[in-house]
Write a protein that holds these residues in place. Structure first.
Motif, PDB file in Angstrom:
ATOM      1  N   ALA A   1      30.676  99.429   4.780  1.00  0.00           N
ATOM      2  CA  ALA A   1      30.847 100.230   5.997  1.00  0.00           C
ATOM      3  C   ALA A   1      30.629  99.349   7.220  1.00  0.00           C
ATOM      4  O   ALA A   1      29.660  98.587   7.303  1.00  0.00           O
ATOM      5  N   MET A   2      31.524  99.450   8.168  1.00  0.00           N
ATOM      6  CA  MET A   2      31.554  98.493   9.282  1.00  0.00           C
ATOM      7  C   MET A   2      30.306  98.529  10.157  1.00  0.00           C
ATOM      8  O   MET A   2      29.976  97.536  10.803  1.00  0.00           O
TER       9      MET A   2
ATOM     10  N   GLN B   1      28.983  98.731  15.375  1.00  0.00           N
ATOM     11  CA  GLN B   1      29.660  99.720  16.216  1.00  0.00           C
ATOM     12  C   GLN B   1      28.909 101.044  16.148  1.00  0.00           C
ATOM     13  O   GLN B   1      29.124 101.856  15.255  1.00  0.00           O
TER      14      GLN B   1
ATOM     15  N   ALA C   1      30.362 103.631  13.015  1.00  0.00           N
ATOM     16  CA  ALA C   1      31.553 103.311  12.232  1.00  0.00           C
ATOM     17  C   ALA C   1      31.251 103.405  10.752  1.00  0.00           C
ATOM     18  O   ALA C   1      30.300 102.796  10.266  1.00  0.00           O
ATOM     19  N   SER C   2      32.057 104.158  10.020  1.00  0.00           N
ATOM     20  CA  SER C   2      31.816 104.356   8.583  1.00  0.00           C
ATOM     21  C   SER C   2      32.919 103.784   7.698  1.00  0.00           C
ATOM     22  O   SER C   2      32.813 103.810   6.475  1.00  0.00           O
ATOM     23  N   GLU C   3      33.981 103.240   8.304  1.00  0.00           N
ATOM     24  CA  GLU C   3      35.096 102.708   7.506  1.00  0.00           C
ATOM     25  C   GLU C   3      34.641 101.540   6.629  1.00  0.00           C
ATOM     26  O   GLU C   3      33.977 100.622   7.116  1.00  0.00           O
TER      27      GLU C   3
ATOM     28  N   ALA D   1      36.757 100.368  14.069  1.00  0.00           N
ATOM     29  CA  ALA D   1      36.900 101.107  12.812  1.00  0.00           C
ATOM     30  C   ALA D   1      37.889 102.260  12.965  1.00  0.00           C
ATOM     31  O   ALA D   1      38.198 102.703  14.076  1.00  0.00           O
ATOM     32  N   LYS D   2      38.360 102.748  11.832  1.00  0.00           N
ATOM     33  CA  LYS D   2      39.269 103.883  11.800  1.00  0.00           C
ATOM     34  C   LYS D   2      38.559 105.175  11.400  1.00  0.00           C
ATOM     35  O   LYS D   2      39.158 106.255  11.455  1.00  0.00           O
ATOM     36  N   ASN D   3      37.303 105.054  10.988  1.00  0.00           N
ATOM     37  CA  ASN D   3      36.526 106.220  10.563  1.00  0.00           C
ATOM     38  C   ASN D   3      35.133 106.174  11.171  1.00  0.00           C
ATOM     39  O   ASN D   3      34.518 105.092  11.248  1.00  0.00           O
ATOM     40  N   TYR D   4      34.613 107.348  11.581  1.00  0.00           N
ATOM     41  CA  TYR D   4      33.288 107.437  12.199  1.00  0.00           C
ATOM     42  C   TYR D   4      32.607 108.727  11.759  1.00  0.00           C
ATOM     43  O   TYR D   4      33.245 109.687  11.354  1.00  0.00           O
TER      44      TYR D   4
END
Length: 357
Positions: A62-63, A69, A145-147, A155-158
């Protein structure tokens, strides 16, 4: 922005035992429920839900773990003598959260939806708001950020989460002035960096200086600017004010200083009480000169946790500057009493700052 108008709710089947006033401390215990919402690129913010407080499952890649981020806020809910629950300027917190989002390339949230989510969460966990004088329910909204991805890019997911923690009075035995040391080796932020955002990295970068200050017996760090190392910026996690020869002065927001909501509130209170107030650049040399001339009358930090921290002593190089004989000043006390009174409902809110549940 949020792509949903509904919040689903799942209530806990195993309510926790609430801590006693003596046990609370700060940020040690958490309420029964939390708010959570997800972001997916192309879908936006979705799946808004209130669920039992629980661990979060994340991929090791996870980023957030690798590139930091993340943003957060700190706010409080208060219980009045009549049993009402109220918030203090919550819209400013969510507005600042979005400003931090912009700086960290995190998708912005719908501020009104976030406030409604917080109100619903508070309504469910309202019994967790302490009723003793000075106590409150600390609220921590945060986004990260969770991607699962190791590339260096936004990131593309949060996840957007709100958790809450009952806290006791910051000053258990009354307001006591603190000793702070002016940092001369490390810097917290520079103009153009992330100093004006509320992001975790800003706080991590200050831990070493804080550790060294604590070893010397000092409570906080007073940061100077990162370029010339002479202009005063912040005190640890607080903004700072000085009263010099009758005038109240605070560093102007310059891009490397967090725009504190308590700071802004103090400026309103000071001006409404006809104090001469200046927001401008202040050098440490000016403070030393005021001390030597006997015109350094008061100094205090402002922030959500303590509201006001009176400063009794400043250490700069080999000098120790005692402020107001190490006692809380009249203006500092007036500001503390007024703002806490507005927050807990004992002083009239002339500024329309309070939001009731």
């Amino acid at each position: 922005m949020s792509s949903t108008n509904t919040i689903t709710t799942q209530l806990t089947l195993t309510p926790k035992q609430k801590p006693t006033a003596e046990q609370r401390g700060f940020g040690k215990y958490f309420t029964d429920h939390m708010f959570m919402m997800d972001y997916t690129l192309g879908q936006g913010w979705h799946n808004a839900r209130i669920i039992p407080y629980q661990p979060i499952s994340l991929d090791p890649s996870a980023m957030i773990f690798h590139y930091g981020q993340s943003v957060f806020e700190g706010m409080k809910a208060y219980k009045t003598a009549d049993g009402d629950i109220q918030l203090f300027r919550p819209e400013r917190n969510f507005k600042r959260l979005n400003a931090s989002n912009e700086r960290l390339c995190i998708p912005t949230i719908d501020e009104q939806f976030a406030l409604e989510a917080l109100k619903q969460l508070l309504a469910i966990d309202r019994e967790w708001v302490p009723s003793e004088p000075g106590a409150s329910l600390y609220i921590r909204p945060y986004i990260f950020a969770s991607e699962p991805f190791l590339g260096v890019a936004p990131a593309k997911n949060y996840h957007f989460i709100i958790i809450m923690s009952p806290v006791g009075a910051y000053y258990s035995e009354g307001i006591n002035p603190v000793k702070i040391v002016v940092e001369k080796q490390y810097v917290r932020a520079v103009v153009g960096g992330t100093g004006e955002a509320k992001t975790g990295g800003n706080y991590a970068s200050g831990l070493k200086a804080q550790e060294l200050a604590s070893e010397e017996g000092y409570s906080q760090i007073l940061w100077l600017d990162g370029k010339e190392n002479r202009y005063i910026e912040e005190v640890g996690s607080m903004n700072i004010f000085f009263k010099i020869n009758g005038k109240v002065i605070t560093p102007a927001l310059n891009g490397s200083i967090l725009p504190g909501i308590t700071r802004d509130s103090m400026l309103h209170l000071l001006k409404s009480n006809n104090f001469d107030v200046e927001e401008r650049r202040i050098t440490i040399d000016e403070i030393v000169q005021a001390f030597e001339e006997g015109t350094l009358e008061e100094a205090f930090g402002t922030g959500t946790a303590a509201v006001i921290s009176p400063i009794g002593q400043l250490k700069w190089q080999d000098m120790k500057l005692t402020v107001n004989d190490g006692q809380i000043g009249e203006v500092t006390k007036m500001l503390y009493d007024t703002l806490t009174g507005i927050q807990n409902g004992t002083v009239e809110d002339k500024f329309d700052w309070i939001v009731k549940l």
